[in-house]
Scaffold this active site. Structure first.
Site, PDB file in Angstrom:
ATOM      1  N   HIS A 118       0.979  -1.229  -0.081  1.00 29.97           N
ATOM      2  CA  HIS A 118       0.222  -0.173  -0.033  1.00 29.97           C
ATOM      3  C   HIS A 118       1.003   1.363   0.006  1.00 29.97           C
ATOM      4  O   HIS A 118       2.162   1.262   0.365  1.00 29.97           O
ATOM      5  CB  HIS A 118      -0.711  -0.016   1.300  1.00 29.97           C
ATOM      6  CG  HIS A 118      -1.962  -0.876   1.127  1.00 29.97           C
ATOM      7  ND1 HIS A 118      -2.219  -1.933   2.379  1.00 29.97           N
ATOM      8  CD2 HIS A 118      -2.930  -1.166   0.527  1.00 29.97           C
ATOM      9  CE1 HIS A 118      -3.139  -2.723   2.021  1.00 29.97           C
ATOM     10  NE2 HIS A 118      -3.740  -2.053   1.040  1.00 29.97           N
TER      11      HIS A 118
ATOM     12  N   CYS B 289      -2.888   1.160   9.777  1.00 30.60           N
ATOM     13  CA  CYS B 289      -3.947  -0.063   9.211  1.00 30.60           C
ATOM     14  C   CYS B 289      -4.991  -0.364  10.043  1.00 30.60           C
ATOM     15  O   CYS B 289      -6.108  -0.768   9.989  1.00 30.60           O
ATOM     16  CB  CYS B 289      -3.397  -1.253   8.756  1.00 30.60           C
ATOM     17  SG  CYS B 289      -1.801  -0.984   7.689  1.00 30.60           S
TER      18      CYS B 289
HETATM   19  C1  CIR Z   1      -3.790  -7.328   3.663  1.00 28.61           C
HETATM   20  O1  CIR Z   1      -2.878  -7.881   3.073  1.00 28.61           O
HETATM   21  O2  CIR Z   1      -4.863  -6.733   3.319  1.00 28.61           O
HETATM   22  C2  CIR Z   1      -3.643  -7.214   5.291  1.00 28.61           C
HETATM   23  N1  CIR Z   1      -2.855  -8.566   5.636  1.00 28.61           N
HETATM   24  C3  CIR Z   1      -2.735  -6.192   5.738  1.00 28.61           C
HETATM   25  C4  CIR Z   1      -3.357  -4.936   5.332  1.00 28.61           C
HETATM   26  C5  CIR Z   1      -2.697  -3.634   5.628  1.00 28.61           C
HETATM   27  N2  CIR Z   1      -3.166  -2.630   5.529  1.00 28.61           N
HETATM   28  C6  CIR Z   1      -2.605  -1.624   5.221  1.00 28.61           C
HETATM   29  O3  CIR Z   1      -1.518  -1.461   4.927  1.00 28.61           O
HETATM   30  N3  CIR Z   1      -3.335  -0.390   5.142  1.00 28.61           N
END
Ligand code: CIR
Length: 253
Positions: free
Chosen positions: A161, A248
């Site tokens: 991201h 997140c």
């Molecule tokens: C994913 O891969 O969607 C989750 N394991 C981690 C999300 C992390 N979110 C972020 O960086 N905003």
């Protein structure tokens, strides 16, 4: 100033969350403990925290930042690029509507995960990633424009991201990692380069003058403190195993 945060308690199924990190399986009990301390840190920054119930059908649902964008003018519910995360949106909607009764929505074929969106005042940088596509970014920009805000698309190639490699700490200060060190879109900012060894700390969070920094990254911590910020370390090892950073785990507004 931020006043509120929304978080979601990690579910037991988090151990099966999406990841490319190769750091092992999260320890659920430790993750719960770290999540509680994260909430304490948010409260120390003056936020009222709404804690939502765990969602066992959605292993990544504690990463609430991805399913909604909250701006000074309202909320936008996203349409995640990861198919296993799309259903999370329906479950955050009611909580969002308590604060913002008329949210906007991103629709297919647009995909957006708001971990790809960085707010700088009234401008929103939107990274194009495996999770956020151009149609989604364009829908987002048109919604932002309707509310007197602006957005721009950021090209990137290596990061999960956008905010995996960038954090805006206000006062023109920007933490950068990897391809973001020299990215042309951010040349007007004072960039603080986070080394590859401490890349996880490039996702730190400014809240009301304090910067939350993941625990265990002493160079990043010192660099942030040298800018004059008060800091608060938060242990994040179990979420790092799922590629999830500090930002997140909450929606802040
Ligand atoms: C994913 O891969 O969607 C989750 N394991 C981690 C999300 C992390 N979110 C972020 O960086 N905003």
């Amino acid at each position: 100033m931020f006043k509120h945060a929304i978080v979601r308690k990690p579910c037991k199924a988090m151990v099966k969350g999406l990841t490319a990190a190769k750091l092992g399986t999260p320890d659920y009990a430790l993750a719960l403990q770290q999540h509680q301390d994260y909430i304490v840190a948010l409260r120390e920054c003056g936020l009222q925290v709404t804690e939502l119930a765990p969602l066992e059908d959605y292993p990544d649902s504690c990463f609430v930042e991805d399913v909604a964008l909250i701006t000074p003018q309202g909320a936008i519910l996203t349409h995640p690029g990861a198919p296993s995360r799309r259903g999370e949106v329906d479950f955050i909607e009611a909580a969002i509507k308590q604060f913002f009764p008329y949210p906007d929505y991103i629709d297919a074929p647009g995909h957006v995960e708001a971990g790809d969106i960085m707010m700088v005042g009234g401008h929103f940088y939107i990274g194009l990633s495996a999770r956020t596509n151009r149609q989604g970014a364009e829908q987002m920009i048109s919604i932002l424009s309707k509310h007197g805000l602006s957005g721009s698309v950021v090209k990137m190639s290596d990061l999960l991201h956008l905010k995996t490699g960038l954090s805006y700490l206000e006062n023109n200060n920007l933490l950068t990692f990897g391809e973001m060190h020299h990215h042309p879109d951010f040349s007007d900012y004072h960039r603080i380069e986070i080394s590859a060894e401490e890349s996880y700390a490039a996702n730190s969070v400014w809240i009301n003058g304090t910067v939350l920094v993941p625990k265990g990254f002493p160079l990043a911590l010192a660099a942030i403190q040298a800018l004059g910020y008060q800091t608060r370390e938060v242990a994040m090892s179990e979420f790092q195993k799922l590629d999830g950073g500090l930002s997140c785990l909450s929606l802040r507004f």
